[in-house]
Structures are given as C-alpha cells and as structure tokens.
Write a protein that holds these residues in place. Structure first.
Motif, PDB file in Angstrom:
ATOM      1  N   ALA A   1      -9.797   4.488  16.352  1.00  6.46           N
ATOM      2  CA  ALA A   1      -8.985   4.520  15.131  1.00  6.46           C
ATOM      3  C   ALA A   1      -9.702   3.765  14.016  1.00  6.46           C
ATOM      4  O   ALA A   1     -10.272   2.686  14.265  1.00  6.46           O
ATOM      5  CB  ALA A   1      -7.610   3.914  15.366  1.00  6.46           C
ATOM      6  N   ALA A   2      -9.683   4.322  12.809  1.00  6.72           N
ATOM      7  CA  ALA A   2     -10.311   3.655  11.673  1.00  6.72           C
ATOM      8  C   ALA A   2      -9.503   2.447  11.250  1.00  6.72           C
ATOM      9  O   ALA A   2      -8.268   2.436  11.318  1.00  6.72           O
ATOM     10  CB  ALA A   2     -10.452   4.626  10.513  1.00  6.72           C
ATOM     11  N   ARG A   3     -10.209   1.412  10.806  1.00  3.78           N
ATOM     12  CA  ARG A   3      -9.577   0.199  10.274  1.00  3.78           C
ATOM     13  C   ARG A   3      -9.941   0.100   8.787  1.00  3.78           C
ATOM     14  O   ARG A   3     -10.927  -0.559   8.422  1.00  3.78           O
ATOM     15  CB  ARG A   3     -10.032  -1.020  11.062  1.00  3.78           C
ATOM     16  N   PHE A   4      -9.156   0.764   7.951  1.00  5.50           N
ATOM     17  CA  PHE A   4      -9.457   0.794   6.530  1.00  5.50           C
ATOM     18  C   PHE A   4      -9.094  -0.527   5.873  1.00  5.50           C
ATOM     19  O   PHE A   4      -8.200  -1.246   6.322  1.00  5.50           O
ATOM     20  CB  PHE A   4      -8.688   1.935   5.857  1.00  5.50           C
ATOM     21  N   GLN A   5      -9.816  -0.848   4.801  1.00  7.45           N
ATOM     22  CA  GLN A   5      -9.557  -2.114   4.091  1.00  7.45           C
ATOM     23  C   GLN A   5      -8.215  -2.066   3.393  1.00  7.45           C
ATOM     24  O   GLN A   5      -7.770  -1.012   2.960  1.00  7.45           O
ATOM     25  CB  GLN A   5     -10.660  -2.353   3.047  1.00  7.45           C
TER      26      GLN A   5
ATOM     27  N   ALA B   1       0.184   3.324   4.655  1.00  5.11           N
ATOM     28  CA  ALA B   1      -0.321   1.987   4.342  1.00  5.11           C
ATOM     29  C   ALA B   1      -1.566   1.653   5.158  1.00  5.11           C
ATOM     30  O   ALA B   1      -2.403   0.860   4.720  1.00  5.11           O
ATOM     31  CB  ALA B   1       0.769   0.943   4.589  1.00  5.11           C
ATOM     32  N   ARG B   2      -1.693   2.251   6.330  1.00  4.72           N
ATOM     33  CA  ARG B   2      -2.883   2.017   7.150  1.00  4.72           C
ATOM     34  C   ARG B   2      -4.047   2.927   6.741  1.00  4.72           C
ATOM     35  O   ARG B   2      -5.154   2.784   7.253  1.00  4.72           O
ATOM     36  CB  ARG B   2      -2.557   2.259   8.626  1.00  4.72           C
ATOM     37  N   GLY B   3      -3.795   3.856   5.845  1.00  7.54           N
ATOM     38  CA  GLY B   3      -4.809   4.812   5.443  1.00  7.54           C
ATOM     39  C   GLY B   3      -5.746   4.257   4.384  1.00  7.54           C
ATOM     40  O   GLY B   3      -5.627   3.102   3.953  1.00  7.54           O
TER      41      GLY B   3
ATOM     42  N   ALA C   1      14.229   4.426   9.053  1.00  5.11           N
ATOM     43  CA  ALA C   1      13.210   4.160  10.063  1.00  5.11           C
ATOM     44  C   ALA C   1      12.095   5.204  10.002  1.00  5.11           C
ATOM     45  O   ALA C   1      10.908   4.874  10.123  1.00  5.11           O
ATOM     46  CB  ALA C   1      13.842   4.144  11.456  1.00  5.11           C
ATOM     47  N   ALA C   2      12.469   6.465   9.793  1.00  6.01           N
ATOM     48  CA  ALA C   2      11.453   7.517   9.690  1.00  6.01           C
ATOM     49  C   ALA C   2      10.601   7.322   8.448  1.00  6.01           C
ATOM     50  O   ALA C   2       9.376   7.517   8.479  1.00  6.01           O
ATOM     51  CB  ALA C   2      12.124   8.890   9.673  1.00  6.01           C
ATOM     52  N   ALA C   3      11.230   6.925   7.341  1.00  4.58           N
ATOM     53  CA  ALA C   3      10.478   6.667   6.112  1.00  4.58           C
ATOM     54  C   ALA C   3       9.554   5.479   6.294  1.00  4.58           C
ATOM     55  O   ALA C   3       8.401   5.497   5.831  1.00  4.58           O
ATOM     56  CB  ALA C   3      11.437   6.424   4.951  1.00  4.58           C
ATOM     57  N   GLN C   4      10.029   4.453   6.975  1.00  3.19           N
ATOM     58  CA  GLN C   4       9.185   3.275   7.217  1.00  3.19           C
ATOM     59  C   GLN C   4       7.981   3.622   8.083  1.00  3.19           C
ATOM     60  O   GLN C   4       6.869   3.145   7.836  1.00  3.19           O
ATOM     61  CB  GLN C   4      10.018   2.166   7.860  1.00  3.19           C
ATOM     62  N   ALA C   5       8.191   4.477   9.076  1.00  2.00           N
ATOM     63  CA  ALA C   5       7.082   4.858   9.953  1.00  2.00           C
ATOM     64  C   ALA C   5       6.043   5.664   9.178  1.00  2.00           C
ATOM     65  O   ALA C   5       4.828   5.444   9.329  1.00  2.00           O
ATOM     66  CB  ALA C   5       7.611   5.663  11.137  1.00  2.00           C
TER      67      ALA C   5
ATOM     68  N   ARG D   1       0.811  -1.212   0.000  1.00  2.00           N
ATOM     69  CA  ARG D   1       0.000   0.000   0.000  1.00  2.00           C
ATOM     70  C   ARG D   1       0.850   1.269   0.000  1.00  2.00           C
ATOM     71  O   ARG D   1       0.310   2.373  -0.102  1.00  2.00           O
ATOM     72  CB  ARG D   1      -0.937  -0.025   1.201  1.00  2.00           C
ATOM     73  N   ALA D   2       2.167   1.135   0.123  1.00  2.00           N
ATOM     74  CA  ALA D   2       3.081   2.274   0.056  1.00  2.00           C
ATOM     75  C   ALA D   2       4.448   1.738  -0.346  1.00  2.00           C
ATOM     76  O   ALA D   2       4.757   0.551  -0.159  1.00  2.00           O
ATOM     77  CB  ALA D   2       3.158   3.015   1.379  1.00  2.00           C
ATOM     78  N   VAL D   3       5.285   2.625  -0.910  1.00  2.00           N
ATOM     79  CA  VAL D   3       6.586   2.225  -1.440  1.00  2.00           C
ATOM     80  C   VAL D   3       7.649   3.199  -0.943  1.00  2.00           C
ATOM     81  O   VAL D   3       7.411   4.417  -0.871  1.00  2.00           O
ATOM     82  CB  VAL D   3       6.581   2.213  -2.989  1.00  2.00           C
ATOM     83  N   ILE D   4       8.817   2.666  -0.596  1.00  2.00           N
ATOM     84  CA  ILE D   4       9.980   3.474  -0.229  1.00  2.00           C
ATOM     85  C   ILE D   4      11.069   3.244  -1.260  1.00  2.00           C
ATOM     86  O   ILE D   4      11.341   2.102  -1.638  1.00  2.00           O
ATOM     87  CB  ILE D   4      10.505   3.106   1.168  1.00  2.00           C
ATOM     88  N   LEU D   5      11.717   4.316  -1.705  1.00  8.04           N
ATOM     89  CA  LEU D   5      12.891   4.247  -2.572  1.00  8.04           C
ATOM     90  C   LEU D   5      14.063   4.829  -1.806  1.00  8.04           C
ATOM     91  O   LEU D   5      14.000   5.970  -1.330  1.00  8.04           O
ATOM     92  CB  LEU D   5      12.651   5.036  -3.862  1.00  8.04           C
ATOM     93  N   THR D   6      15.141   4.051  -1.678  1.00  9.18           N
ATOM     94  CA  THR D   6      16.301   4.512  -0.922  1.00  9.18           C
ATOM     95  C   THR D   6      17.555   3.863  -1.477  1.00  9.18           C
ATOM     96  O   THR D   6      17.516   3.175  -2.509  1.00  9.18           O
ATOM     97  CB  THR D   6      16.125   4.189   0.580  1.00  9.18           C
TER      98      THR D   6
END
Length: 260
Positions: free
Chosen positions: A256-260, A202-204, A192-196, A51-56
């Motif tokens: 807290a919302a629990r989005f699909q 991703a939870r959105g 770590a900050a990017a992952q957080a 649901r989300a991507v990090i490039l590093t």
C-alpha cells in the motif's frame, strides 16, 4: 465557531466534519449558519492536517433550504438578491473550489438551497429514506445556489427541467440511478459510510486529488485542446511531487502506498 453552534466542527484522521445544527427547523439556512459554514470551510482549508471534508446534518435531516422566516413581507425581492450575492454564491464557490474533496452525507431531507449545497459537493452519499427535493417552483422561484449549473450536468437537461419546473423530488434510490448521488446506504450508516470514504480520500495523494478536482471543474466549460493543455501542466506538477515516486515504489513492491 459561533456561540449559537449552528455548525459543529470536528477533525478525525485527516477528515473535517461540518455538521449543520439547527434541528428544530431541519437545519434551515439563516445568516448565522452561512457565516459559520464559511468559517468552517476556511478552517478546514487552512488546516494542513485536513485532507477531506464531510458536510452533514444532525438528527434526521440534511438541510431544508433557506429559512424563509428571515424574509420580511416587504422588501423580499431585494433581500433575496442580497442573500444570493453576499452569502449563497460565495458559499457555493467555496465548496466548488476548495482544494480538498468534500462529501455530502445526506442523512434525511435535502430541499431547495440545502440540495443545492449537496450538489455543489464532490461526492454524495444518501440514506435509504433520504428525499432530494427541488422545491423552488413550489413557492414561485427558480433553482439557485448553483443548482441550474450542477443539476443538468448530473442528471441531464430533460430530467433537470422536469424536477425544476414541477418542484419535484426524488427518493435516494432513484437519485442514485439518475446520477445525483454516488451511493445509497442504510439510514443509520450514512455518516459512517461517509467517514470511511473520506478517510480513503484522506489517505490518497492530496496534490493529485486537488488537481483532479480543479481539472474536472475546468472541463465543464473548456475545449478539448484546453483540457489537453491542463492535463500536461497538471501532470507535470503531480509527477514532480514525492507522492508519485512513492506510488511507483509501492506498486513495484506490491504494498500500500504511504502518501505524504
């Protein structure tokens, strides 16, 4: 991915991390890395759990730009055009249109085309010692890989011209003040900050975030009337999704919302 492992791919808690892996040349981009990046982005796009991507990058660099050793002394002009058309431009378009948010974790130098890739991402986090280098003019070229589009939209026309024409560079703190990066964190906390932040995305609500990304891209060249029409259409899509009902229910129930 390729046998050379020029891009490492991993998934954790809904976040795919693509890590550039040519540390001996500060992750300079060559043909194999282009192919591996495109493959990694396609893999992340096709995986419904992502649901989300990090490039590093590994070690102490994000990306130093094009590996100039690939260009021969003869026929360079034709090769530059071919590489932009066949590799860089499709890669930038993929970053911009991927229906999932992409974060650049700038863990060191980001120069030339490497900076262009970071600017094509949706969010940018930088380490305190990171350097963002618009290096093209230093070798007699113009910014490419979308930088002439993204840079002035982030920092304004005047500052963009200064950096581009002089081949300038910014430290991370100045880059954040100018609007080029979103956050600056200690060097050993960049990933770590990017992952957080990626985990938070991703939870959105994935559908709403996809529509937000597409709408903001459209707004760069659209009229107000066109954007009002887009908002009407996109809001109907978002409102029909179960995430809307869950979000309202969570608000009413103060949880807290629990989005699909």
């Amino acid at each position: 991915m390729a046998n050379e492992a020029t891009v490492l791919y991993s998934v954790h808690d809904g976040v795919a991390t693509l890590t550039l892996n040519r540390p001996e040349v500060y992750h300079a981009l060559n043909a194999q890395m282009h192919a591996d990046l495109m493959a990694g982005l396609a893999r992340a796009e096709d995986d419904p759990s992502v649901r989300a991507v990090i490039l590093t990058g590994t070690d102490q660099a994000f990306c130093s730009g094009q590996d100039l050793r690939e260009f021969p002394t003869e026929g360079t002009v034709a090769m530059i055009g071919e590489r932009l058309r066949d590799s860089y431009n499709p890669l930038v378009r993929k970053l911009q249109t991927l229906p999932k948010p992409i974060l650049a974790a700038i863990n060191g130098v980001a120069a030339g085309a490497g900076l262009s890739l970071a600017l094509a991402c949706d969010l940018r986090l930088a380490g305190q010692q990171a350097r963002l280098v618009v290096a093209f003019a230093r070798i007699g070229l113009i910014p490419d890989c979308g930088m002439l589009y993204t840079l002035p939209r982030l920092i304004g026309q005047t500052r963009a011209f200064e950096l581009a024409a002089l081949g300038g560079e910014l430290d991370a703190t100045t880059a954040m003040a100018w609007g080029m990066v979103n956050r600056v964190v200690p060097d050993d906390e960049v990933l770590a900050a990017a992952q957080a932040l990626a985990a938070q995305l991703a939870r959105g609500p994935a559908t709403a975030i996809r529509l937000i990304k597409a709408g903001l891209a459209e707004s760069q060249h659209a009229t107000l009337d066109a954007m009002l029409d887009y908002e009407l259409h996109a809001q109907q899509i978002a409102g029909a999704h179960p995430d809307f009902r869950e979000g309202v229910a969570a608000f009413v129930q103060k949880r807290a919302a629990r989005f699909q």
